[in-house]
Design a protein around this motif. Sequence first.
Motif, mmCIF file in Angstrom:
data_model
loop_
_atom_site.group_PDB
_atom_site.id
_atom_site.type_symbol
_atom_site.label_atom_id
_atom_site.label_comp_id
_atom_site.label_asym_id
_atom_site.label_seq_id
_atom_site.Cartn_x
_atom_site.Cartn_y
_atom_site.Cartn_z
ATOM 1 N N CYS A 81 -60.053 -3.062 54.245
ATOM 2 C CA CYS A 81 -59.204 -3.459 53.122
ATOM 3 C C CYS A 81 -59.750 -2.851 51.831
ATOM 4 O O CYS A 81 -60.882 -2.378 51.782
ATOM 5 C CB CYS A 81 -59.095 -4.978 53.002
ATOM 6 S SG CYS A 81 -60.655 -5.800 52.647
ATOM 7 N N GLN A 89 -60.501 -3.474 47.742
ATOM 8 C CA GLN A 89 -60.688 -4.495 46.714
ATOM 9 C C GLN A 89 -61.153 -3.806 45.434
ATOM 10 O O GLN A 89 -62.256 -3.237 45.393
ATOM 11 C CB GLN A 89 -61.725 -5.534 47.162
ATOM 12 C CG GLN A 89 -61.310 -6.342 48.385
ATOM 13 C CD GLN A 89 -62.380 -7.339 48.808
ATOM 14 O OE1 GLN A 89 -63.437 -7.438 48.193
ATOM 15 N NE2 GLN A 89 -62.103 -8.076 49.882
ATOM 16 N N ASP A 90 -60.307 -3.822 44.412
ATOM 17 C CA ASP A 90 -60.627 -3.203 43.116
ATOM 18 C C ASP A 90 -61.036 -1.739 43.267
ATOM 19 O O ASP A 90 -61.955 -1.255 42.597
ATOM 20 C CB ASP A 90 -61.756 -3.983 42.418
ATOM 21 C CG ASP A 90 -61.365 -5.425 42.132
ATOM 22 O OD1 ASP A 90 -60.175 -5.658 41.829
ATOM 23 O OD2 ASP A 90 -62.238 -6.299 42.233
ATOM 24 N N TYR A 142 -62.583 -0.357 45.683
ATOM 25 C CA TYR A 142 -63.620 -0.194 46.680
ATOM 26 C C TYR A 142 -63.079 -0.547 48.068
ATOM 27 O O TYR A 142 -62.162 -1.360 48.213
ATOM 28 C CB TYR A 142 -64.840 -1.065 46.359
ATOM 29 C CG TYR A 142 -65.525 -0.681 45.064
ATOM 30 C CD1 TYR A 142 -66.333 0.446 44.998
ATOM 31 C CD2 TYR A 142 -65.352 -1.445 43.910
ATOM 32 C CE1 TYR A 142 -66.958 0.808 43.809
ATOM 33 C CE2 TYR A 142 -65.965 -1.086 42.713
ATOM 34 C CZ TYR A 142 -66.768 0.045 42.676
ATOM 35 O OH TYR A 142 -67.381 0.419 41.504
ATOM 36 N N LYS A 143 -63.655 0.052 49.078
ATOM 37 C CA LYS A 143 -63.222 -0.193 50.439
ATOM 38 C C LYS A 143 -64.209 -1.152 51.109
ATOM 39 O O LYS A 143 -65.429 -0.953 51.021
ATOM 40 C CB LYS A 143 -63.147 1.104 51.257
ATOM 41 C CG LYS A 143 -61.960 1.993 50.881
ATOM 42 C CD LYS A 143 -62.152 2.661 49.541
ATOM 43 C CE LYS A 143 -60.925 3.488 49.140
ATOM 44 N NZ LYS A 143 -61.037 3.935 47.747
ATOM 45 N N VAL A 144 -63.693 -2.158 51.758
ATOM 46 C CA VAL A 144 -64.525 -3.149 52.439
ATOM 47 C C VAL A 144 -64.224 -3.099 53.932
ATOM 48 O O VAL A 144 -63.080 -3.326 54.353
ATOM 49 C CB VAL A 144 -64.303 -4.570 51.887
ATOM 50 C CG1 VAL A 144 -65.186 -5.564 52.643
ATOM 51 C CG2 VAL A 144 -64.595 -4.617 50.393
ATOM 52 N N GLU A 157 -69.813 -7.545 56.400
ATOM 53 C CA GLU A 157 -68.966 -6.770 55.502
ATOM 54 C C GLU A 157 -69.766 -5.635 54.869
ATOM 55 O O GLU A 157 -70.907 -5.834 54.432
ATOM 56 C CB GLU A 157 -68.361 -7.659 54.403
ATOM 57 C CG GLU A 157 -67.329 -8.640 54.928
ATOM 58 C CD GLU A 157 -66.597 -9.361 53.808
ATOM 59 O OE1 GLU A 157 -67.067 -9.281 52.642
ATOM 60 O OE2 GLU A 157 -65.563 -10.002 54.071
ATOM 61 N N SER A 175 -69.470 -2.505 51.993
ATOM 62 C CA SER A 175 -68.699 -1.976 50.869
ATOM 63 C C SER A 175 -69.021 -0.507 50.670
ATOM 64 O O SER A 175 -70.171 -0.075 50.795
ATOM 65 C CB SER A 175 -69.033 -2.759 49.593
ATOM 66 O OG SER A 175 -68.680 -4.119 49.739
ATOM 67 N N GLN A 218 -52.589 -1.033 57.303
ATOM 68 C CA GLN A 218 -53.484 -0.618 56.229
ATOM 69 C C GLN A 218 -53.315 0.854 55.881
ATOM 70 O O GLN A 218 -53.252 1.230 54.721
ATOM 71 C CB GLN A 218 -54.945 -0.878 56.643
ATOM 72 C CG GLN A 218 -55.268 -2.333 56.914
ATOM 73 C CD GLN A 218 -55.150 -3.194 55.661
ATOM 74 O OE1 GLN A 218 -55.528 -2.770 54.581
ATOM 75 N NE2 GLN A 218 -54.605 -4.388 55.818
#
Length: 550
Positions: free
Chosen positions: A311, A313-314, A316-318, A326, A328, A475
């Motif tokens: 996914c 987030q802001d 960045y890829k997580v 997890e 990052s 995704q």
Amino acid sequence: MKKPILLAVDDDPQVLAAIDRDLRAEFRQDYRVLRVNSGPDALETLRELKAKEETLALVLADQRMPGLEGVELLTHARQLFPDAKRVLLTAYADTEAAVRAINSARLDHYLMKPWDPPEQLLYPTLHDLLGAWQREHKPKYNGLRLIGFQWSPLSHELKDFLSGYLVGYQWLDYETSPEAQELVALKGYQSTDLPLVIAADGTVLPNPDKATLGKHLGLTRTELQAMYDVVVVGAGPSGLAAAVYGASEGLKTLIIERQAPGGQAGTSSRIENYLGFPTGLSGAELAHRAWAQAVRLGAEFLAPQEVAQLCVQDGYKVLTLVDGTEISTKAVVLTTGVSYRTLDVPGIDRLSGAGVYYGAARTEARSCDQQDVYIVGGGNSAGQAAMYLATYACKVYIVIRGASLAASMSAYLIEQISQTDNIELLPFSQVKEVCGQDHLEAVMLDNNGTMEKREARALFVFIGAKPCTEWLAGQVLCDTKGFLLTGRDLVTDARYKTAWKKGREPFLLETCVPGIFAAGDSRAGAMARVASAVGEGSMAIKFVHQYLDE
């Protein structure tokens, strides 16, 4: 490697000290000397040595000992260590008993006390006995051992896993190897605990999965950085190339692999058309070289481990792993590759891993010695597997639906196959059923319209190419067959134009998510060649740099 052991046993402290002194003076360079001062303690020591899988070369025991006489102790020693030499120390009064024991207890020799000078009365005899022992002794394998059942899918999975990482191991079939049965009992386990891995340090792993075995081998990292510049998912040729170039160019690089390095190419027995290797090399060798190169340049590896979710987030890829961890990263390179499609015939699921194998399964080749095997598929991987299996099998049959191999296989392989007497092509043929109870015994073949049942030791399947992209659903954009769409495909095809949201055009290998790239066989339009996969992996890092510089 540990030295073999010489065990001296006597209840007289002075005599025992003299034996120990003389043995060490002459033999300590090649042997370890242990001394025990009673028969019962010596028997316990022998049992401990057996449990630790030590090598015993000789037992030298006094006859007159309370609790357990020398002849009786040496009889026990023969049961525990049948190859070790057994020598009885005796006084003149016990000579007759010693002579009788040579037959009854199968002694190798007896020596009179005192043995002074040892240069004349001790060493010559022991040198002769130890020389004979050395000539007959087969050194114990000291590396990792895998004990299991030949037809166990989990045993097959672990063999492939170890081979994929080029980990040396000894395979022992529990049903046919007395050594395997003895080892399992010696370690305190039962057949229900198989497969059993015995490491070089003595650690025993009953019924391990790949993650447990990988952790023991040091493949699984426990410390990860808070943020990576690029994470590569998949360690096939394209993923390994991306790791090499990413690490060499100063990027904090992590590569995650769920099985073994090399992907489908890693299972190839011989790659002969890769640039720079005129005599060819195995896929495993190529993968191992690239793996070592990437590590030397600073890439971090996480294996065997699988990514469950991706996914953003802001920006960045997580990446979420199957164990919940997890990771990052600023950019991702997807090099997940493809897998062979399953053969949809009766019995296939039940016998998968027990005579039916997807891919080359090189670990099973020796078990096919002088028996018939079948290969389904007509691509280069199938041809390479046929050539490799032909060195073991009585007959290798290549089953294809079409008339010839010309449309799907390289000319050099077709020529090699035509010149190999024990490889036979079966055109216009299909496998309709696989038969057997706990393992493959026969295949039902539709051979140009004629149904026939043929005995088969193994069936190797090389059909189709299914991209390993299911976990990315929703995704990253894929085509109707599941291959990842990249670059111009996202803006020239009206069906996908709305997927790309950024103001610039996507980079050549960029997916619909900025900063997520795809390379290798799982990318739509890929060439399905090792060289092109390596090229795409290295190209992806160029685009990662451009993305990070935005």
